[in-house]
Design an enzyme around this catalytic site. Structure first.
Site, PDB file in Angstrom:
ATOM      1  N   THR A  14     -11.185  19.075 -17.520  1.00 12.15           N
ATOM      2  CA  THR A  14     -11.459  20.742 -17.405  1.00 12.15           C
ATOM      3  C   THR A  14     -10.392  21.355 -16.438  1.00 12.15           C
ATOM      4  O   THR A  14      -9.870  22.490 -17.009  1.00 12.15           O
ATOM      5  CB  THR A  14     -12.847  20.620 -16.518  1.00 12.15           C
ATOM      6  OG1 THR A  14     -13.924  20.075 -17.426  1.00 12.15           O
ATOM      7  CG2 THR A  14     -13.348  21.922 -16.373  1.00 12.15           C
ATOM      8  N   VAL A  15      -9.988  20.812 -15.360  1.00  9.26           N
ATOM      9  CA  VAL A  15      -9.083  21.252 -14.581  1.00  9.26           C
ATOM     10  C   VAL A  15      -7.726  21.080 -15.049  1.00  9.26           C
ATOM     11  O   VAL A  15      -6.870  22.268 -15.298  1.00  9.26           O
ATOM     12  CB  VAL A  15      -9.095  20.680 -13.076  1.00  9.26           C
ATOM     13  CG1 VAL A  15      -8.086  21.483 -12.527  1.00  9.26           C
ATOM     14  CG2 VAL A  15     -10.446  20.861 -12.627  1.00  9.26           C
ATOM     15  N   ARG A  46      -6.071  11.146 -22.327  1.00  8.33           N
ATOM     16  CA  ARG A  46      -6.671   9.622 -22.968  1.00  8.33           C
ATOM     17  C   ARG A  46      -6.783   9.801 -24.474  1.00  8.33           C
ATOM     18  O   ARG A  46      -6.629   8.890 -25.157  1.00  8.33           O
ATOM     19  CB  ARG A  46      -7.952   9.317 -22.275  1.00  8.33           C
ATOM     20  CG  ARG A  46      -7.855   8.750 -20.998  1.00  8.33           C
ATOM     21  CD  ARG A  46      -9.223   8.095 -20.461  1.00  8.33           C
ATOM     22  NE  ARG A  46      -9.043   7.897 -18.845  1.00  8.33           N
ATOM     23  CZ  ARG A  46      -9.172   8.815 -18.027  1.00  8.33           C
ATOM     24  NH1 ARG A  46      -9.931   9.985 -18.496  1.00  8.33           N
ATOM     25  NH2 ARG A  46      -9.152   8.520 -16.722  1.00  8.33           N
ATOM     26  N   LYS A 109      -9.980  14.482  -4.645  1.00  5.24           N
ATOM     27  CA  LYS A 109     -10.526  14.104  -3.363  1.00  5.24           C
ATOM     28  C   LYS A 109     -11.007  12.841  -2.981  1.00  5.24           C
ATOM     29  O   LYS A 109     -10.634  12.462  -1.645  1.00  5.24           O
ATOM     30  CB  LYS A 109     -11.741  15.140  -3.006  1.00  5.24           C
ATOM     31  CG  LYS A 109     -12.751  14.846  -3.937  1.00  5.24           C
ATOM     32  CD  LYS A 109     -13.540  16.306  -4.170  1.00  5.24           C
ATOM     33  CE  LYS A 109     -13.985  16.395  -5.470  1.00  5.24           C
ATOM     34  NZ  LYS A 109     -13.203  16.978  -6.361  1.00  5.24           N
ATOM     35  N   GLU A 133      -4.263  21.357  -2.447  1.00  4.87           N
ATOM     36  CA  GLU A 133      -5.153  22.262  -2.294  1.00  4.87           C
ATOM     37  C   GLU A 133      -6.368  22.221  -3.036  1.00  4.87           C
ATOM     38  O   GLU A 133      -7.540  22.722  -2.689  1.00  4.87           O
ATOM     39  CB  GLU A 133      -4.482  23.772  -2.684  1.00  4.87           C
ATOM     40  CG  GLU A 133      -5.223  24.879  -2.202  1.00  4.87           C
ATOM     41  CD  GLU A 133      -5.593  25.104  -0.728  1.00  4.87           C
ATOM     42  OE1 GLU A 133      -4.718  25.343  -0.065  1.00  4.87           O
ATOM     43  OE2 GLU A 133      -6.844  25.047  -0.572  1.00  4.87           O
ATOM     44  N   GLY A 138     -12.214  24.108  -4.102  1.00  2.54           N
ATOM     45  CA  GLY A 138     -11.720  25.049  -5.541  1.00  2.54           C
ATOM     46  C   GLY A 138     -10.763  25.852  -5.146  1.00  2.54           C
ATOM     47  O   GLY A 138      -9.672  25.633  -4.515  1.00  2.54           O
ATOM     48  N   GLY A 192     -25.592  23.363 -16.413  1.00  5.09           N
ATOM     49  CA  GLY A 192     -24.132  22.960 -16.463  1.00  5.09           C
ATOM     50  C   GLY A 192     -23.505  22.911 -14.979  1.00  5.09           C
ATOM     51  O   GLY A 192     -22.248  22.651 -14.944  1.00  5.09           O
ATOM     52  N   GLU A 195     -23.442  17.069 -13.280  1.00  3.28           N
ATOM     53  CA  GLU A 195     -23.214  16.396 -14.267  1.00  3.28           C
ATOM     54  C   GLU A 195     -24.522  15.439 -14.655  1.00  3.28           C
ATOM     55  O   GLU A 195     -25.264  15.461 -13.917  1.00  3.28           O
ATOM     56  CB  GLU A 195     -21.848  15.450 -13.801  1.00  3.28           C
ATOM     57  CG  GLU A 195     -20.844  16.529 -13.607  1.00  3.28           C
ATOM     58  CD  GLU A 195     -19.612  15.703 -12.887  1.00  3.28           C
ATOM     59  OE1 GLU A 195     -19.158  14.553 -13.420  1.00  3.28           O
ATOM     60  OE2 GLU A 195     -18.954  16.237 -11.864  1.00  3.28           O
ATOM     61  N   LYS A 210     -14.434  15.642   0.909  1.00  5.63           N
ATOM     62  CA  LYS A 210     -13.649  16.708   1.231  1.00  5.63           C
ATOM     63  C   LYS A 210     -13.742  16.875   2.901  1.00  5.63           C
ATOM     64  O   LYS A 210     -12.545  17.391   3.261  1.00  5.63           O
ATOM     65  CB  LYS A 210     -14.332  17.768   0.682  1.00  5.63           C
ATOM     66  CG  LYS A 210     -14.069  17.864  -0.780  1.00  5.63           C
ATOM     67  CD  LYS A 210     -15.389  19.061  -1.438  1.00  5.63           C
ATOM     68  CE  LYS A 210     -15.362  18.617  -3.131  1.00  5.63           C
ATOM     69  NZ  LYS A 210     -16.499  19.407  -3.548  1.00  5.63           N
TER      70      LYS A 210
END
Lengths: 456, 456
Positions: A14-15, A46, A109, A133, A138, A192, A195, A210
């Site tokens: 996603t990121v 992957r 993290k 960061e 986020g 959503g 998870e 965090k």
């Protein structure tokens, strides 16, 4: 043509996909502001053919690889962006990148919470900057703010809502009286926001990772995970949401980081780091942070009270944080002659990402942490019960600030007794609870929650 | 012994004295975090003997001077901190400091709003960094966040409560129904939250100076003051506070900065910068920012919605921002061999404090700014009045979204008519108002306020 800086992107989840997308979409803006171009030279994934959320097309096959070692071996990769997830492979990649003198950007993290001390020691020894960061909150620039904006502050306290899934679930339970935890979790998954395996989100450990990063930055040493008090939201009931509301509180999964001594303007002394469901006054600004939003309140001895609010997860907000780090990383990349050891070397210590220092260094033993408490007990509805409970609390030096005993009874005909307790250590409260649990008039289950009144 | 960086402090007023105080109080922390020591070499003050708020003792006579040129001439002063206030002397000082190759830190919003373009052109030509975090929103790191954390974002909008005095006055008027502006201002003065001459705070221009700085950073060009729409809070009445509340709004002095085109993901096109009393929904997070606190909501095309909150003025918070800039300035000071022009020169453009770029460049003409509106009129209480007013609005293409006509009448027996208007340009609304004012059934005074619904 502007100078180009080569990026190796490890991870196209996603990121990772978001970073790739926004580097392309906002390329012109970045070139204008940076005076250089960030060019993706290699992408590790992957699966080399799977479509990716947010990407109309995959990166060209010529730069796609399954092997992260390609990033290390390619001299055109100057910055390694680690967005793989997990621990072992990211750690191996980051070690190799630092050894090869490549700048590192990571949003991992869990990795930093567990291996931050090693990573930043390597980074400092090799004079390689490591940016992170995206690891916390986020798109909210909380790492930069604590490290740079509040550099002249002793950090008195940090209070953070830093897990969006938990906050969504608790917000739903607050908005819909009677909704229990399991249904709220199912709603979060359907929306959503949780998870399929939400364990780390709801058991508090995502927030704890965090919190370890924030605490370590604030106090200059890496906080060990076993010195963090962590409790999840799994046991929060509609009943406790209700009573908290009646008493003027909201329940939030809060990360609390404090150095008690700084309240008097003194540095040093032990710090405390904890994550747990917390009753906070409805009137406090953190109480109005709803849904998947994150917020971090930082109190410094110079700046006073501050608060940062935004989206704590998701493709776009987290990408914004990675891109900010990439910009910093690119600025930090100087021609080779400036990288050599020189008289200004100590000026750049901070650039390696984390500056350990000796003003703090210990965590309060978990048993010594002081808090106020909310205690709910299922009790027999007969005279003398409150006296017995109050007696057990009093025997351990715990005062009661208020008592609520609603008229309603549960299915077994038992009454709910809700007590707000004065400040006491975990040790005191645990000892008193053991005694209370042994009383014949008290029946499981009950609830013990912590209450934060922000210094008052 | 650690490296020392010499500071020349120009100004020993509230903020200057705070910087001097905290440099001493938090010296150990700064040395640990910076790896260097910030040493005050010279202090410029108008009065060399007057006691200073926050300082137990004045700086030693050996470093005190009335003449700012001493800072320029002393080679031990590497960073000039301008906290004098005013325009002419600070401008002369900063010009001279840049010419002498000294780094500049300033908190002077009026100076930057009026002369920022010249100052940063000089800074860039001379390769001298200029820092200005303290110029806007006190201890909130909004300059750093927009410039660094959101570097990869097109800024969609900025909404800021950035004048504490105005916010205190409006908060008081909201908390105490019926309190009029003059009494609220007197209360602010009594509480020390408004100066004896509060003109720039209440007429909107203090906020406008800050808005110019934020807009210029966000969009890469210096916004001329005559392209900023500015209206103060002097005419806000208890009546309008009341009606706004009834309709679900709070009135805040808001700085609004937008580039309409970025909402669709496109850069470029004209921007708008304005400061005026604004009705905002009570449910919006900015509505709960009370008293002297500041808050800035920034929406970026990547990061989404963010908000920064803290104390926007005062000795300590503003000092925190200056000290953050001093730390950055110290890091930017490299041994002389690294200051020479080199291949990495373009990488440091940002370090000069402001990076102009060509993606934006124009402000919307003030008459073209689009808003929703709240219109209150004192009208004769007879049939046909609403039809005449609605007719005048309709003739200029302005729709009405709701009408409130309370039963109460004013002393002259006139009714209050409150209309919420749909989106229209300033030109449209001004033309309609001129027509409405000429109606025989409409009597002065009324009120026209803007309404912000944050994109909805």
């Amino acid at each position: 043509m502007s100078l180009q800086i080569g990026i190796g992107l490890a991870g196209l989840g996603t990121v990772g996909a978001g970073v790739y997308k926004h580097l392309a979409q906002n390329r012109a803006l970045l070139v204008e502001r940076l005076g250089l171009e960030l060019v993706v030279r290699r992408v590790v994934a992957r699966d080399l053919t799977k479509p990716r959320a947010g990407l109309a097309a995959l990166p060209p096959a010529s730069i796609l690889t399954k092997d992260w070692r390609v990033l290390i071996d390619d001299p055109a990769v100057e910055i390694v962006v680690e967005l793989l997830g997990g621990i072992d492979t990211p750690l191996a990649l980051i070690r190799a990148a630092i050894a090869a003198g490549k700048t590192v950007v990571t949003g991992n993290k869990a990795l930093l919470a567990e291996h931050g001390q090693e990573i930043f020691a390597l980074a400092s020894a090799q004079r390689v900057p490591v940016f992170f960061e995206a690891s916390t909150a986020g798109g909210i620039p909380i790492i930069k703010s604590i490290r740079e904006a509040f550099i002249a502050n002793h950090i008195v306290s940090i209070h953070g809502i830093i897990n969006g899934t938990s906050n969504y679930i608790l917000s739903r339970m607050t908005a819909e009286p009677g909704l229990d935890f399991a249904d709220a979790l199912a709603a979060a998954q359907a929306a959503g926001y949780a998870e399929a395996d939400p364990t780390l989100d709801i058991n508090g450990w995502d927030a704890a990772h965090k919190a370890i990063i924030l605490a370590s930055l604030a106090y200059g040493f890496w906080v060990p995970a076993d010195r963090v008090f962590v409790e999840g939201i799994e046991k929060i009931s509609a009943t406790d949401i209700h009573f908290a509301g009646e008493l003027g509180y909201r329940i939030k999964l809060l990360a609390i980081i404090k150095a008690a001594a700084t309240e008097t303007g003194q540095a040093g002394g032990p710090i405390e780091v904890r994550v747990h469901p917390t009753l906070i006054p409805k009137t406090h600004v953190l109480a109005s942070v709803s849904g998947v939003f994150n917020a971090v309140a930082v109190r410094g001895d110079v700046v006073g009270e501050t608060l940062f609010y935004g989206r704590g997860a998701g493709q776009d907000p987290t990408s914004s944080a990675v891109l900010s780090d990439l910009a910093e990383a690119a600025f930090a990349l100087r021609p080779a002659n400036e990288q050599a050891p020189d008289a200004g070397a100590d000026l750049r210590r901070r650039c390696y990402g984390f500056t350990p220092h000796g003003l703090y260094g210990a965590c309060l033993p978990l048993e010594e942490i002081v808090s106020r408490y909310y205690l709910r007990l299922a009790v027999d509805d007969r005279p003398g019960v409150l006296a017995q409970v109050a007696g057990a609390l009093g025997a351990h030096g715990i005062g009661i600030s208020s008592v609520v005993q609603p008229e309603t009874h549960d299915a077994a005909g038992r009454a709910q007794l809700v007590l707000m307790l004065d400040r006491a250590t975990h040790r005191q409260v645990n000892a008193a609870l053991a005694e209370i649990a042994a009383l014949a008039c008290v029946h499981p289950p009950g609830a013990l929650l912590r209450v934060e009144t922000f210094g008052s």
